[in-house]
Design an enzyme around this catalytic site. Structure first.
Site, short mmCIF file in Angstrom:
data_model
loop_
_atom_site.label_atom_id
_atom_site.label_comp_id
_atom_site.label_asym_id
_atom_site.label_seq_id
_atom_site.Cartn_x
_atom_site.Cartn_y
_atom_site.Cartn_z
N GLY A 37 0.78 -1.24 0.00
CA GLY A 37 0.00 0.00 0.00
C GLY A 37 0.80 1.28 0.00
O GLY A 37 1.70 1.50 -0.80
N GLY A 38 0.43 2.15 0.95
CA GLY A 38 1.03 3.47 1.03
C GLY A 38 2.51 3.41 1.33
O GLY A 38 3.29 4.26 0.85
N ASP A 127 -4.43 -1.71 15.37
CA ASP A 127 -3.58 -2.38 14.39
C ASP A 127 -3.61 -3.90 14.63
O ASP A 127 -3.46 -4.35 15.76
CB ASP A 127 -2.15 -1.87 14.50
CG ASP A 127 -1.38 -2.01 13.20
OD1 ASP A 127 -1.43 -3.10 12.61
OD2 ASP A 127 -0.74 -1.03 12.79
N LYS A 139 9.61 -12.56 18.66
CA LYS A 139 9.74 -13.94 19.15
C LYS A 139 10.95 -14.62 18.51
O LYS A 139 11.69 -15.35 19.18
CB LYS A 139 8.47 -14.73 18.83
CG LYS A 139 8.57 -16.21 19.21
CD LYS A 139 7.27 -16.95 18.97
CE LYS A 139 7.44 -18.43 19.35
NZ LYS A 139 6.16 -19.18 19.23
N ARG A 212 17.29 13.08 40.03
CA ARG A 212 18.56 13.09 40.76
C ARG A 212 18.52 12.06 41.89
O ARG A 212 19.49 11.37 42.16
CB ARG A 212 18.84 14.49 41.33
CG ARG A 212 19.05 15.54 40.24
CD ARG A 212 19.66 16.81 40.82
NE ARG A 212 18.86 17.43 41.86
CZ ARG A 212 17.85 18.27 41.62
NH1 ARG A 212 17.52 18.56 40.37
NH2 ARG A 212 17.18 18.82 42.60
N HIS A 267 5.75 21.18 51.26
CA HIS A 267 5.45 19.79 51.59
C HIS A 267 3.98 19.46 51.32
O HIS A 267 3.30 18.85 52.14
CB HIS A 267 5.82 19.48 53.04
CG HIS A 267 7.27 19.70 53.33
ND1 HIS A 267 8.28 18.90 52.84
CD2 HIS A 267 7.90 20.67 54.04
CE1 HIS A 267 9.45 19.35 53.24
NE2 HIS A 267 9.25 20.43 53.97
N GLY A 296 11.70 28.73 50.22
CA GLY A 296 11.98 27.44 49.57
C GLY A 296 10.75 26.70 49.11
O GLY A 296 10.82 25.50 48.83
N PHE A 454 -15.95 15.61 59.97
CA PHE A 454 -16.87 16.04 61.03
C PHE A 454 -16.19 16.17 62.38
O PHE A 454 -15.08 15.69 62.59
CB PHE A 454 -18.08 15.10 61.12
CG PHE A 454 -17.76 13.68 61.51
CD1 PHE A 454 -17.20 13.35 62.74
CD2 PHE A 454 -18.07 12.62 60.65
CE1 PHE A 454 -16.95 12.05 63.10
CE2 PHE A 454 -17.82 11.30 61.00
CZ PHE A 454 -17.25 11.02 62.23
#
Length: 505
Positions: A37-38, A127, A139, A212, A267, A296, A454
């Site tokens: 095909g394409g 596909d 495989k 890191r 935090h 910070g 509550f």
């Protein structure tokens, strides 16, 4: 190492870009190329001689291209074992050519789903032939090299150039592993698209960014995902594990506000949050809540950072700033600190499911998408909150929702004064909040109180009353709700209940 000279290749790809250098190399090595095909048309445009799969199989492409390569002459050429006498005999008997290289780029299933396409269009992007070719070639990696994504083309070109058109067993095994990663990832997304009944946890994220370290330097860390889809990083060092956790919390809280707003987090908890007419005013109010903890921290704004705001921000050491846009002069100023992380937030829809590892498994839940408005308030006391108090209760509840339990938040209609976070007792959370506000010179009698869950006893409303707080929002649901309500009625306090708990562990 078992070296295999590539003499033949099957190429079937959806996207044709990036393929040209690899095709040119195959031409140089006189590799026989099979295609359909394409892809065939594209290869021929590149000057390659192509054997049509239809000529090989003596069978046309049928059902609108749904069946092209699914044939024994194709899969036999891939799967037969080159060191097996019986396989070689059968290959000769049925005139099956050996295929040493398979190059596949699958239909764009994920991209089609993300585009909002119809179900019919999505299904057509599942596909079949391509995924089968990938698995078959992977495989049989002992004899065949599988290239399962256009992301691998450059690497393959380098490999074949270095080894004069041949591959070693180690090479083929490595690409086989990549192929099964591609196929499993593909199938996972198809399953999650189609599944509506099975309680099965399947996730596949192939993009990985080593960090890191993790929470602490002795822990390794990795981010899986496409962070560039959500942010454009304009300055600073790489985001750390802890930065990412705080940035996530900031994005979730920032999304609660439509008016100009700024939140400062440390935090994962807000140490400052405010709204105002301008983003500069909102920042200054948020900073005043707790200028000590802001040091910070991670800051998020939901409006453009202008020069005036940048000048104020530049006085503070912070780790990360998130905003939808930056004026040029503001950006130049903020970039004066090379390690300061500046993120431009893109308008991307975030997942509606949350999950994390736990014990020997994974827990998953829906994201907490409920945010209370005044319409969700049920007044349970004799005194109705004033209009100003209701606005303050809405603001306080928004911040409270994004604060670690047990939590209490004290706020006005535009500014968080303080919070008590992550306490084992709600009384401790309230006392922490009151003391913190007082330590920065705030009069807590100007605030309302929000609780994430509550009150099991009336002690919290008693302490709030003694501090001068006169309006409270909480979900309700305790068997002793009546005790808290009666105390409020006896002391002219207003209390509203929402029926929605916002635990955040």
């Amino acid at each position: 190492m078992q070296s295999v000279k590539i003499k033949s290749a099957l190429i079937s790809v959806y996207y044709k870009d990036r393929l040209e250098p690899l095709v040119e190399l195959l031409k140089q090595h006189n590799v026989t190329i099979y295609s359909t095909g394409g892809t065939q048309a594209f290869l021929e445009e590149q000057g390659a001689e192509v054997v049509a799969v239809e000529d090989l199989t003596s069978y046309p492409s049928i059902f609108g291209g749904r069946v092209k390569t699914l044939h024994p002459k194709v899969f036999g050429g891939i799967l037969h074992r080159r060191d097996n006498t019986s396989d070689l005999s059968e290959r000769e008997q049925y005139e099956i050519p050996a295929i040493d290289l398979v190059i596949v780029d699958l239909y764009p299933f994920e991209e089609t789903v993300a585009s909002g396409a119809s179900e019919a269009d999505v299904i057509e992007k599942i596909d079949i032939g391509g995924i089968s070719l990938i698995r078959a070639a992977a495989k049989n990696f002992k004899d065949v090299l599988i290239v399962s994504s256009r992301e691998q083309y450059d690497e393959v070109v380098e490999l074949l150039q270095a080894k004069d058109g041949s591959t070693d067993l180690e090479d083929r095994k490595r690409f086989a592993a990549k192929a099964f990663d591609v196929s499993s990832h593909y199938d996972t997304h198809i399953f999650n698209y189609l599944n509506s009944e099975e309680q099965v946890f399947k996730q596949s994220v192939r993009e990985a960014t080593p960090l890191r370290y993790g929470e602490n330097p002795h822990q390794q860390g990795t981010f899986y995902g496409k962070l560039e889809d959500l942010f454009e990083q304009l300055n600073g060092k790489q985001l750390s594990y802890n930065n990412l956790v705080d940035v996530d919390a900031a994005v979730m809280l920032g999304a609660e506000f439509e008016e100009p707003a700024v939140a400062i987090l440390k935090h994962t908890n807000a140490c400052g949050c405010a709204t105002a007419d301008t983003i500069k005013e909102a920042y200054l109010l948020a900073l005043s809540s707790d200028p000590v903890s802001a040091f910070g921290g991670v800051i998020i704004a939901n409006r453009t950072i202008d020069l005036g705001t940048a000048e104020e921000l530049n006085k503070l050491f912070f780790e990360v700033l998130i905003a939808p846009e930056y004026d040029a002069e503001a950006l130049e100023l903020l970039r004066s600190k090379k390690n300061r992380i500046l993120l431009k937030q893109k308008p991307v829809e975030l997942p509606k499911k949350l999950f994390k590892t736990l014990l020997n498994g994974v827990i998953e839940q829906d994201k907490d998408l409920k945010t209370e408005t005044e319409a969700d308030f049920t007044t349970v006391t004799k005194r109705e909150p004033t209009a100003e108090e209701k606005k303050a209760l809405v603001f306080a509840a928004k911040v409270c929702k994004h604060t670690k339990s047990n939590t209490i938040v004290l706020a006005t209609d535009k500014m968080m004064f303080s919070s008590g976070v992550g306490q084992t007792s709600r009384v401790d959370a309230l006392r922490q909040s009151i003391e913190k506000a007082k330590s920065f010179g705030f009069d807590v009698s100007q605030t309302v109180m929000a609780s994430d869950a509550f009150f099991p006893f009336p002690d919290c409303v008693e302490i709030a009353d003694q501090a001068g707080i006169k309006a409270v929002v909480q979900p309700g649901g305790s068997i002793k709700d009546k005790d808290s309500i009666e105390y409020c009625d006896a002391h002219n306090m207003a209390m509203v209940m929402t029926g929605i708990r916002h635990f955040k562990h």
